[in-house]
Design an enzyme around this catalytic site. Structure first.
Site, short mmCIF file in Angstrom:
data_model
loop_
_atom_site.label_atom_id
_atom_site.label_comp_id
_atom_site.label_asym_id
_atom_site.label_seq_id
_atom_site.Cartn_x
_atom_site.Cartn_y
_atom_site.Cartn_z
N TYR A 69 40.90 50.77 37.22
CA TYR A 69 41.76 49.64 36.88
C TYR A 69 42.85 50.00 35.87
CZ TYR A 69 38.07 46.92 39.08
OH TYR A 69 37.16 46.43 39.97
N HIS A 123 46.79 43.99 35.94
CA HIS A 123 45.94 43.22 35.04
C HIS A 123 45.77 43.90 33.68
CE1 HIS A 123 43.93 39.47 35.17
NE2 HIS A 123 42.73 39.84 35.55
N PHE A 158 35.02 43.37 31.35
CA PHE A 158 35.92 42.80 32.35
C PHE A 158 36.68 41.59 31.80
CE2 PHE A 158 33.16 45.37 34.99
CZ PHE A 158 34.11 46.01 35.79
N ASN A 190 37.41 38.59 32.62
CA ASN A 190 36.89 37.23 32.61
C ASN A 190 35.80 36.99 31.58
OD1 ASN A 190 38.67 36.95 34.69
ND2 ASN A 190 37.13 36.67 36.27
#
Length: 179
Positions: free
Chosen positions: A17, A22, A68, A70
């Site tokens: 990632y 993001h 992560f 969230n």
């Protein structure tokens, strides 16, 4: 900006990632660390990477949660509790679908504007208060169903160039005019 004690760059962990849209918040913090010749250190008790520097005789922490997006509120709460930092003393950097790549927006606000990472942080502090955030535009896919795939994908070379240009411009303006 004179009450800021910590600058937090939101993103997702794991190398797959690292270069995704993001993670523009973490890109920002890494650019800032480079400016001050700092290396972020992994701190297990905070579930993230941190460092600090002094600017105009004031200690300012840099932090990237290593959880992560969230659920990053847990990580932010851990470092905030340890150093007695309130939500209103944070400057949170995050990606923004509603801005084109390379566009940034400095905001004061209570809410999250639908950003799940911000929503999780706000929820952990259980107090409605104004905090500072910098939204970095990443654009939006044409199909709303593709949002998750979009934010977890790499930007085009042109978009990445625009994003990094805006990050560098923002850092220059903030450290010339604020704190």
């Amino acid at each position: 900006m004179n009450k800021i004690k910590i600058i937090i760059g939101l993103g997702n962990p794991l190398s797959k990632y690292r270069n995704t849209r993001h993670n523009v918040g973490s890109w920002y913090v890494l650019e800032l660390a480079n400016l001050f010749n700092l290396k972020l250190k992994k701190k297990t008790k905070f579930l993230g990477y941190y460092s600090y520097f002094f600017y105009l005789n004031k200690k300012i922490f840099l932090f990237i949660p290593n959880v992560f997006m969230n659920i990053n509120g847990l990580s932010v709460l851990k470092i905030a509790n340890f150093y007695s930092i309130k939500l209103e003393e944070m400057f949170i950097i995050h990606d923004e679908l509603d801005l084109l790549p390379g566009i940034i927006k400095l905001r004061n606000g209570y809410g999250s504007n639908g950003h799940k990472g911000l929503k999780n942080i706000i929820g952990k502090f259980k107090k409605k208060t104004v905090y500072k955030r910098l939204s970095i535009g990443i654009g939006r896919p044409n199909n709303k169903k593709d949002i998750s795939d979009f934010v977890l994908s790499k930007p085009t070379n042109l978009d990445k160039k625009k994003i990094f240009s805006s990050i560098r411009c923002s850092i220059n303006k903030l450290f010339v005019n604020n704190f």
